[in-house]
Design a protein around this motif. Structure first.
Motif, PDB file in Angstrom:
ATOM      1  N   LEU A  23       0.881  -1.259  -0.052  1.00 17.90           N
ATOM      2  CA  LEU A  23       0.176  -0.071   0.038  1.00 17.90           C
ATOM      3  C   LEU A  23       0.865   1.582   0.028  1.00 17.90           C
ATOM      4  CD1 LEU A  23      -2.760   1.240  -0.021  1.00 17.90           C
ATOM      5  CD2 LEU A  23      -2.601   1.386   2.432  1.00 17.90           C
ATOM      6  N   VAL A  24       2.010   1.272   0.741  1.00 11.28           N
ATOM      7  CA  VAL A  24       2.934   2.526   0.894  1.00 11.28           C
ATOM      8  C   VAL A  24       3.597   2.785  -0.544  1.00 11.28           C
ATOM      9  CG1 VAL A  24       4.838   3.566   1.995  1.00 11.28           C
ATOM     10  CG2 VAL A  24       3.064   2.385   3.226  1.00 11.28           C
ATOM     11  N   LEU A  25       3.964   1.466  -0.986  1.00 15.47           N
ATOM     12  CA  LEU A  25       4.622   1.824  -2.405  1.00 15.47           C
ATOM     13  C   LEU A  25       3.713   2.008  -3.407  1.00 15.47           C
ATOM     14  CD1 LEU A  25       7.252   1.169  -3.919  1.00 15.47           C
ATOM     15  CD2 LEU A  25       6.744  -0.879  -4.432  1.00 15.47           C
ATOM     16  N   TYR A  26       2.445   1.633  -3.400  1.00 12.71           N
ATOM     17  CA  TYR A  26       1.486   2.024  -4.229  1.00 12.71           C
ATOM     18  C   TYR A  26       0.974   3.599  -4.280  1.00 12.71           C
ATOM     19  CZ  TYR A  26      -3.345   3.078  -6.225  1.00 12.71           C
ATOM     20  OH  TYR A  26      -4.291   3.714  -6.916  1.00 12.71           O
ATOM     21  N   LEU A  27       1.041   3.995  -2.947  1.00 11.85           N
ATOM     22  CA  LEU A  27       0.770   5.488  -2.794  1.00 11.85           C
ATOM     23  C   LEU A  27       2.000   6.169  -3.262  1.00 11.85           C
ATOM     24  CD1 LEU A  27      -1.133   5.390   0.506  1.00 11.85           C
ATOM     25  CD2 LEU A  27      -2.059   5.982  -1.540  1.00 11.85           C
ATOM     26  N   LYS A  31       2.139   9.369  -6.135  1.00  7.19           N
ATOM     27  CA  LYS A  31       2.852  10.583  -6.317  1.00  7.19           C
ATOM     28  C   LYS A  31       3.662  10.778  -7.403  1.00  7.19           C
ATOM     29  CE  LYS A  31       6.610  13.126  -3.600  1.00  7.19           C
ATOM     30  NZ  LYS A  31       7.252  12.960  -2.457  1.00  7.19           N
ATOM     31  N   TYR A  32       4.423   9.767  -7.612  1.00 13.22           N
ATOM     32  CA  TYR A  32       5.345   9.976  -8.971  1.00 13.22           C
ATOM     33  C   TYR A  32       4.508   9.863 -10.312  1.00 13.22           C
ATOM     34  CZ  TYR A  32       8.536   7.122  -5.568  1.00 13.22           C
ATOM     35  OH  TYR A  32       9.078   6.584  -4.755  1.00 13.22           O
ATOM     36  N   HIS A  33       3.587   9.253 -10.354  1.00 17.94           N
ATOM     37  CA  HIS A  33       2.565   9.309 -11.516  1.00 17.94           C
ATOM     38  C   HIS A  33       2.196  10.702 -11.734  1.00 17.94           C
ATOM     39  CE1 HIS A  33      -0.693   8.421 -14.295  1.00 17.94           C
ATOM     40  NE2 HIS A  33      -1.539   8.784 -13.239  1.00 17.94           N
ATOM     41  N   TRP A  34       1.649  11.413 -10.490  1.00 15.32           N
ATOM     42  CA  TRP A  34       1.138  12.853 -10.471  1.00 15.32           C
ATOM     43  C   TRP A  34       2.056  13.806 -10.745  1.00 15.32           C
ATOM     44  CZ3 TRP A  34      -1.790  11.398  -5.653  1.00 15.32           C
ATOM     45  CH2 TRP A  34      -2.820  10.316  -5.863  1.00 15.32           C
ATOM     46  N   LEU A  35       3.524  13.581 -10.178  1.00 17.21           N
ATOM     47  CA  LEU A  35       4.475  14.787 -10.266  1.00 17.21           C
ATOM     48  C   LEU A  35       5.569  14.708 -11.169  1.00 17.21           C
ATOM     49  CD1 LEU A  35       4.374  15.458  -6.443  1.00 17.21           C
ATOM     50  CD2 LEU A  35       3.053  16.243  -8.099  1.00 17.21           C
ATOM     51  N   LEU A  44       7.251   8.017 -18.355  1.00 11.33           N
ATOM     52  CA  LEU A  44       7.289   7.650 -16.917  1.00 11.33           C
ATOM     53  C   LEU A  44       6.105   7.764 -16.417  1.00 11.33           C
ATOM     54  CD1 LEU A  44      10.387   9.971 -16.012  1.00 11.33           C
ATOM     55  CD2 LEU A  44      10.313   7.429 -16.184  1.00 11.33           C
ATOM     56  N   HIS A  45       4.926   8.804 -16.718  1.00 11.13           N
ATOM     57  CA  HIS A  45       3.872   8.904 -16.289  1.00 11.13           C
ATOM     58  C   HIS A  45       3.034   7.564 -16.443  1.00 11.13           C
ATOM     59  CE1 HIS A  45      -0.136  11.187 -15.164  1.00 11.13           C
ATOM     60  NE2 HIS A  45      -0.652  10.208 -16.283  1.00 11.13           N
ATOM     61  N   LEU A  46       3.120   6.997 -17.781  1.00 10.21           N
ATOM     62  CA  LEU A  46       2.583   5.573 -17.965  1.00 10.21           C
ATOM     63  C   LEU A  46       2.980   4.830 -17.097  1.00 10.21           C
ATOM     64  CD1 LEU A  46       1.661   6.054 -21.482  1.00 10.21           C
ATOM     65  CD2 LEU A  46       0.045   6.292 -19.600  1.00 10.21           C
ATOM     66  N   LEU A  47       4.423   4.594 -17.120  1.00 16.60           N
ATOM     67  CA  LEU A  47       5.107   3.522 -16.435  1.00 16.60           C
ATOM     68  C   LEU A  47       4.890   3.477 -14.968  1.00 16.60           C
ATOM     69  CD1 LEU A  47       7.397   1.282 -16.436  1.00 16.60           C
ATOM     70  CD2 LEU A  47       8.899   3.123 -15.732  1.00 16.60           C
ATOM     71  N   PHE A  48       4.711   4.790 -14.154  1.00 16.93           N
ATOM     72  CA  PHE A  48       4.439   5.012 -12.864  1.00 16.93           C
ATOM     73  C   PHE A  48       3.108   4.276 -12.664  1.00 16.93           C
ATOM     74  CE2 PHE A  48       7.724   8.385 -12.442  1.00 16.93           C
ATOM     75  CZ  PHE A  48       8.622   7.232 -12.161  1.00 16.93           C
ATOM     76  N   GLU A  49       2.173   4.583 -13.521  1.00 17.05           N
ATOM     77  CA  GLU A  49       0.763   3.990 -13.389  1.00 17.05           C
ATOM     78  C   GLU A  49       0.593   2.561 -13.629  1.00 17.05           C
ATOM     79  OE1 GLU A  49      -3.422   4.204 -12.963  1.00 17.05           O
ATOM     80  OE2 GLU A  49      -1.863   5.654 -12.443  1.00 17.05           O
ATOM     81  N   GLU A  50       1.440   2.041 -14.308  1.00 18.88           N
ATOM     82  CA  GLU A  50       1.388   0.589 -14.759  1.00 18.88           C
ATOM     83  C   GLU A  50       2.004  -0.010 -13.484  1.00 18.88           C
ATOM     84  OE1 GLU A  50       4.272  -2.132 -17.289  1.00 18.88           O
ATOM     85  OE2 GLU A  50       2.923  -0.583 -18.612  1.00 18.88           O
ATOM     86  N   GLN A  51       3.178   0.328 -13.080  1.00 17.27           N
ATOM     87  CA  GLN A  51       3.863  -0.417 -11.926  1.00 17.27           C
ATOM     88  C   GLN A  51       2.869  -0.314 -10.644  1.00 17.27           C
ATOM     89  OE1 GLN A  51       7.989   0.292 -11.670  1.00 17.27           O
ATOM     90  NE2 GLN A  51       8.492  -0.667 -13.654  1.00 17.27           N
ATOM     91  N   GLY A  52       2.211   0.829 -10.688  1.00 13.63           N
ATOM     92  CA  GLY A  52       1.618   1.204  -9.459  1.00 13.63           C
ATOM     93  C   GLY A  52       0.293   0.321  -9.318  1.00 13.63           C
ATOM     94  N   ALA A  53      -0.154  -0.004 -10.595  1.00 13.87           N
ATOM     95  CA  ALA A  53      -1.395  -0.832 -10.701  1.00 13.87           C
ATOM     96  C   ALA A  53      -1.012  -2.199 -10.314  1.00 13.87           C
ATOM     97  CB  ALA A  53      -2.128  -0.782 -11.872  1.00 13.87           C
TER      98      ALA A  53
END
Length: 158
Positions: A23-27, A31-35, A44-53
Motif C-alpha cells: 500500500l505504501v509503495l502504491y501511494l 505521487k510519482y505518477h502525478w508529479l 514515466l507517467h504511464l510507467l508509474f501508473e502501470e507499476q503502481g497498478a
C-alpha cells in the motif's frame, strides 16, 4: 522474529508487513505518477501508473492469504505505516530521485520477500512461499525497468 512466536504467526506477520509495504509503495507510485515531468513525461507517467497498478493488485492477494491462514490482514488505515518497512515518499523530488526511491523500495521488498519465502517454507506453507516467489519476480521486473532509465546517464532523467 522471536522464538516465542509460532511459525504460522511469523508467516502472518510477514504477510501483514508485505501488505502494508504494497500500500505504501502504491501511494508512492501515485505521487510519482502525478508529479513526474520532463522530456520523458508521458513514458514515466504511464510507467508509474502501470507499476503502481501491479503493486495495488498485490495488496488484496496478501490480505486474502492472511485470511486463508485464519489470520487477520492489516485492515485499519492507521496501522499501515506502523507495519510497513517501505518509507512513504515525502517532499518535492526530482524525477531521478523518484526513480531512485522506487528502486530502493523494490530492493527492500525483494530482500524481505526472499526472507519471507524462507519463513513460509520452514512453516510448510508452500502457498505463501509461492505467492512471495511470484511477487518477487514482479518487483524484480519493476526494478529492472526503473534501473534502465538511469543506466546511460544521458540527462533525460534529471
Amino acid at each position: 522474529m522471536t522464538t516465542t512466536t509460532t511459525l504460522k504467526e511469523q508467516v502472518l506477520m510477514t504477510l501483514k508487513r508485505q501488505q502494508a509495504n504494497a500500500l505504501v509503495l502504491y501511494l508512492n507510485y501515485k505521487k510519482y505518477h502525478w508529479l513526474t515531468y520532463g522530456p520523458l513525461f508521458r513514458e514515466l507517467h504511464l510507467l508509474f501508473e502501470e507499476q503502481g497498478a501491479a503493486v495495488f493488485a498485490s495488496i488484496d492477494e496478501l490480505a486474502e492469504r492472511s485470511l486463508i491462514l485464519d489470520g487477520q490482514p492489516v485492515a485499519d488505515p492507521a496501522d499501515y505505516l506502523g507495519t510497513a518497512t517501505v518509507t512513504p515518499s515525502s517532499g518535492q523530488l526530482t524525477v531521478k530521485a523518484m526513480i531512485e526511491e522506487a528502486i530502493a523500495n523494490h530492493e527492500l521488498i525483494i530482500t524481505e520477500m526472499h526472507q519471507d519465502a524462507d519463513v513460509a517454507t520452514e512453516a510448510g506453507d508452500i502457498g505463501t512461499a509461492d505467492l512471495y516467489t511470484r511477487l518477487v519476480q514482479t518487483h524484480q521486473k519493476h526494478r529492472w525497468f526503473l534501473k534502465e532509465l538511469l543506466a546511460k546517464g544521458d540527462g533525460l532523467v534529471s
